[in-house]
Motif scaffolding. Structure first.
Motif, PDB file in Angstrom:
ATOM      1  N   LEU A 109       0.827  -1.204   0.000  1.00 41.68           N
ATOM      2  CA  LEU A 109       0.000   0.000   0.000  1.00 41.68           C
ATOM      3  C   LEU A 109       0.865   1.259   0.000  1.00 41.68           C
ATOM      4  O   LEU A 109       0.558   2.241  -0.682  1.00 41.68           O
ATOM      5  N   ASP A 110       1.962   1.235   0.770  1.00 47.97           N
ATOM      6  CA  ASP A 110       2.858   2.393   0.812  1.00 47.97           C
ATOM      7  C   ASP A 110       3.489   2.655  -0.550  1.00 47.97           C
ATOM      8  O   ASP A 110       3.653   3.818  -0.964  1.00 47.97           O
ATOM      9  N   LEU A 111       3.884   1.607  -1.239  1.00 44.29           N
ATOM     10  CA  LEU A 111       4.469   1.771  -2.577  1.00 44.29           C
ATOM     11  C   LEU A 111       3.492   2.472  -3.513  1.00 44.29           C
ATOM     12  O   LEU A 111       3.878   3.363  -4.277  1.00 44.29           O
ATOM     13  N   CYS A 114       2.964   6.249  -2.443  1.00 36.30           N
ATOM     14  CA  CYS A 114       4.114   7.119  -2.717  1.00 36.30           C
ATOM     15  C   CYS A 114       4.514   7.131  -4.185  1.00 36.30           C
ATOM     16  O   CYS A 114       5.532   7.746  -4.529  1.00 36.30           O
ATOM     17  N   ASP A 115       3.744   6.449  -5.035  1.00 35.46           N
ATOM     18  CA  ASP A 115       4.071   6.363  -6.457  1.00 35.46           C
ATOM     19  C   ASP A 115       5.497   5.860  -6.648  1.00 35.46           C
ATOM     20  O   ASP A 115       6.270   6.389  -7.452  1.00 35.46           O
ATOM     21  N   ALA A 116       5.848   4.810  -5.893  1.00 30.83           N
ATOM     22  CA  ALA A 116       7.218   4.302  -5.884  1.00 30.83           C
ATOM     23  C   ALA A 116       7.306   2.861  -6.363  1.00 30.83           C
ATOM     24  O   ALA A 116       8.303   2.194  -6.112  1.00 30.83           O
ATOM     25  N   VAL A 117       6.262   2.370  -7.060  1.00 34.24           N
ATOM     26  CA  VAL A 117       6.320   1.008  -7.596  1.00 34.24           C
ATOM     27  C   VAL A 117       7.457   0.941  -8.603  1.00 34.24           C
ATOM     28  O   VAL A 117       7.644   1.837  -9.430  1.00 34.24           O
ATOM     29  N   HIS A 118       8.243  -0.124  -8.526  1.00 32.30           N
ATOM     30  CA  HIS A 118       9.414  -0.268  -9.388  1.00 32.30           C
ATOM     31  C   HIS A 118       8.977  -0.295 -10.847  1.00 32.30           C
ATOM     32  O   HIS A 118       8.022  -0.987 -11.209  1.00 32.30           O
ATOM     33  N   PRO A 119       9.645   0.461 -11.741  1.00 36.10           N
ATOM     34  CA  PRO A 119       9.218   0.523 -13.141  1.00 36.10           C
ATOM     35  C   PRO A 119       9.409  -0.777 -13.910  1.00 36.10           C
ATOM     36  O   PRO A 119       8.786  -0.974 -14.950  1.00 36.10           O
ATOM     37  N   VAL A 120      10.265  -1.655 -13.422  1.00 35.51           N
ATOM     38  CA  VAL A 120      10.489  -2.939 -14.090  1.00 35.51           C
ATOM     39  C   VAL A 120       9.809  -4.065 -13.319  1.00 35.51           C
ATOM     40  O   VAL A 120       9.004  -4.812 -13.865  1.00 35.51           O
ATOM     41  N   TRP A 121      10.117  -4.170 -12.026  1.00 40.73           N
ATOM     42  CA  TRP A 121       9.529  -5.237 -11.202  1.00 40.73           C
ATOM     43  C   TRP A 121       8.243  -4.726 -10.597  1.00 40.73           C
ATOM     44  O   TRP A 121       8.161  -4.398  -9.429  1.00 40.73           O
ATOM     45  N   LEU A 126       9.417  -4.512  -2.745  1.00 45.37           N
ATOM     46  CA  LEU A 126      10.288  -3.397  -2.409  1.00 45.37           C
ATOM     47  C   LEU A 126      11.597  -3.478  -3.172  1.00 45.37           C
ATOM     48  O   LEU A 126      11.993  -2.570  -3.868  1.00 45.37           O
ATOM     49  N   ARG A 127      12.293  -4.545  -3.003  1.00 43.45           N
ATOM     50  CA  ARG A 127      13.557  -4.697  -3.697  1.00 43.45           C
ATOM     51  C   ARG A 127      13.777  -6.177  -4.004  1.00 43.45           C
ATOM     52  O   ARG A 127      13.923  -6.989  -3.102  1.00 43.45           O
ATOM     53  N   VAL A 128      13.801  -6.505  -5.272  1.00 40.79           N
ATOM     54  CA  VAL A 128      14.098  -7.878  -5.660  1.00 40.79           C
ATOM     55  C   VAL A 128      15.382  -7.958  -6.467  1.00 40.79           C
ATOM     56  O   VAL A 128      15.866  -9.031  -6.763  1.00 40.79           O
ATOM     57  N   ARG A 129      15.912  -6.814  -6.820  1.00 42.18           N
ATOM     58  CA  ARG A 129      17.207  -6.726  -7.474  1.00 42.18           C
ATOM     59  C   ARG A 129      17.877  -5.443  -6.995  1.00 42.18           C
ATOM     60  O   ARG A 129      17.292  -4.660  -6.254  1.00 42.18           O
ATOM     61  N   LEU A 130      19.100  -5.205  -7.378  1.00 41.24           N
ATOM     62  CA  LEU A 130      19.799  -3.991  -6.988  1.00 41.24           C
ATOM     63  C   LEU A 130      19.128  -2.767  -7.615  1.00 41.24           C
ATOM     64  O   LEU A 130      18.406  -2.893  -8.593  1.00 41.24           O
ATOM     65  N   LEU A 149      11.224   3.297   2.250  1.00 43.88           N
ATOM     66  CA  LEU A 149      10.253   2.280   2.673  1.00 43.88           C
ATOM     67  C   LEU A 149      10.957   1.021   3.154  1.00 43.88           C
ATOM     68  O   LEU A 149      10.495   0.363   4.103  1.00 43.88           O
ATOM     69  N   LEU A 150      12.064   0.680   2.524  1.00 37.21           N
ATOM     70  CA  LEU A 150      12.834  -0.492   2.950  1.00 37.21           C
ATOM     71  C   LEU A 150      13.337  -0.307   4.376  1.00 37.21           C
ATOM     72  O   LEU A 150      13.317  -1.242   5.182  1.00 37.21           O
ATOM     73  N   ALA A 151      13.771   0.909   4.702  1.00 41.97           N
ATOM     74  CA  ALA A 151      14.258   1.182   6.057  1.00 41.97           C
ATOM     75  C   ALA A 151      13.160   0.983   7.090  1.00 41.97           C
ATOM     76  O   ALA A 151      13.423   0.546   8.219  1.00 41.97           O
ATOM     77  N   GLY A 152      11.925   1.299   6.703  1.00 38.67           N
ATOM     78  CA  GLY A 152      10.821   1.119   7.639  1.00 38.67           C
ATOM     79  C   GLY A 152      10.315  -0.304   7.713  1.00 38.67           C
ATOM     80  O   GLY A 152       9.726  -0.708   8.718  1.00 38.67           O
ATOM     81  N   ALA A 153      10.538  -1.077   6.647  1.00 41.17           N
ATOM     82  CA  ALA A 153       9.988  -2.432   6.578  1.00 41.17           C
ATOM     83  C   ALA A 153      10.959  -3.497   7.055  1.00 41.17           C
ATOM     84  O   ALA A 153      10.543  -4.614   7.362  1.00 41.17           O
ATOM     85  N   SER A 154      12.240  -3.165   7.131  1.00 39.63           N
ATOM     86  CA  SER A 154      13.242  -4.193   7.422  1.00 39.63           C
ATOM     87  C   SER A 154      13.308  -4.577   8.887  1.00 39.63           C
ATOM     88  O   SER A 154      13.997  -5.529   9.244  1.00 39.63           O
ATOM     89  N   GLY A 155      12.622  -3.860   9.739  1.00 39.00           N
ATOM     90  CA  GLY A 155      12.577  -4.251  11.143  1.00 39.00           C
ATOM     91  C   GLY A 155      13.502  -3.414  12.004  1.00 39.00           C
ATOM     92  O   GLY A 155      14.420  -2.733  11.531  1.00 39.00           O
ATOM     93  N   ASP A 156      13.250  -3.473  13.303  1.00 40.13           N
ATOM     94  CA  ASP A 156      13.975  -2.647  14.260  1.00 40.13           C
ATOM     95  C   ASP A 156      15.212  -3.331  14.817  1.00 40.13           C
ATOM     96  O   ASP A 156      15.833  -2.845  15.769  1.00 40.13           O
ATOM     97  N   GLY A 157      15.573  -4.484  14.247  1.00 40.31           N
ATOM     98  CA  GLY A 157      16.730  -5.219  14.727  1.00 40.31           C
ATOM     99  C   GLY A 157      16.399  -6.208  15.823  1.00 40.31           C
ATOM    100  O   GLY A 157      17.253  -7.000  16.226  1.00 40.31           O
TER     101      GLY A 157
END
Length: 225
Positions: A109-111, A114-121, A126-130, A149-157
């Protein structure tokens, strides 16, 4: 006559053998990949109804990305509840960064927001390639938004959702200084996750202006219900 198909069903039920954060040991030499799939996933060639090649045990497909690429939910194995991406035999399955399915869905939903959907994938990934930019070159706005978004989704450690403290500081800086509106919205979305989110959103609502402040107030109102 039914024994072989039943054995194939047993293979499909799992368990899924990989675990997030642990190197799967996929070989760099493409010629050695067949032995890896054989050993780790138990893939075997055979007649129709007997061939297990391309069958990932312990996974429930939740999204088709095209060309045989898929998003899946682990239902059996140590990674139960995690979302994992599969690419046929092109490479090892990759875990989505989110700790569970609801967090992964929130990222989707966040992607879109924020109009941040990957143009290829395209799709809820969020990230499936570099990143697409050349090594050493600045990331474009869409890439920076996905990194936020990756920073928020990757967890707090500690196994939970939301940004780690250092990531939260970087997100707040991006909210103040990044010129791209996608990045500023993505920073708000990322800061709205995990412990302390309400306090962060109140701060954004009182100090930011425009769409980021409006989004923070909307998220606060939604979580207060």
């Amino acid at each position: 006559m039914l024994r072989r198909p039943l054995e194939l069903k047993d293979h499909a039920r799992g368990p899924f053998p990989l675990v997030p954060g642990r190197d799967p040991g996929f070989p760099e030499d493409p010629g050695a990949a067949g032995a890896w799939w054989w050993e780790v996933f138990g893939w075997r060639d055979g007649a129709p109804g007997e061939c297990s090649t391309g069958l990932f045990p312990g996974l429930l497909m939740i999204g088709e990305l095209g060309c045989g690429y898929a998003l899946n939910l682990v239902f059996n194995g140590d990674a139960r509840g995690r979302v994992v991406c599969t690419w046929n035999s092109e490479g090892p399955p990759l875990f989505a960064p989110e700790p569970d399915l609801p967090a992964w869905f929130e990222t989707w939903l966040d992607l879109l927001l924020c109009d941040a959907v990957h143009p290829v994938w395209r799709g809820p990934v969020l990230r499936v390639r570099l990143p697409r930019s050349a090594p050493g070159s600045p990331l474009d706005g869409g890439e920076r938004a996905r990194e936020a978004l990756l920073a928020g989704a990757s967890g707090d450690g500690a196994g939970g959702d939301g940004p780690a403290p250092a990531a939260a500081d970087a997100l707040e800086a991006a909210l103040r200084t990044d010129a791209d509106p996608r990045v500023r919205l993505a920073a708000v979305c990322a800061l709205s996750r995990g412990p302390g989110a309400a306090g962060r959103l109140r701060g954004i609502a009182s100090t930011a202006v425009g769409d980021p402040a409006d989004l923070a107030r909307t998220l606060l109102a939604a979580t207060a219900r």
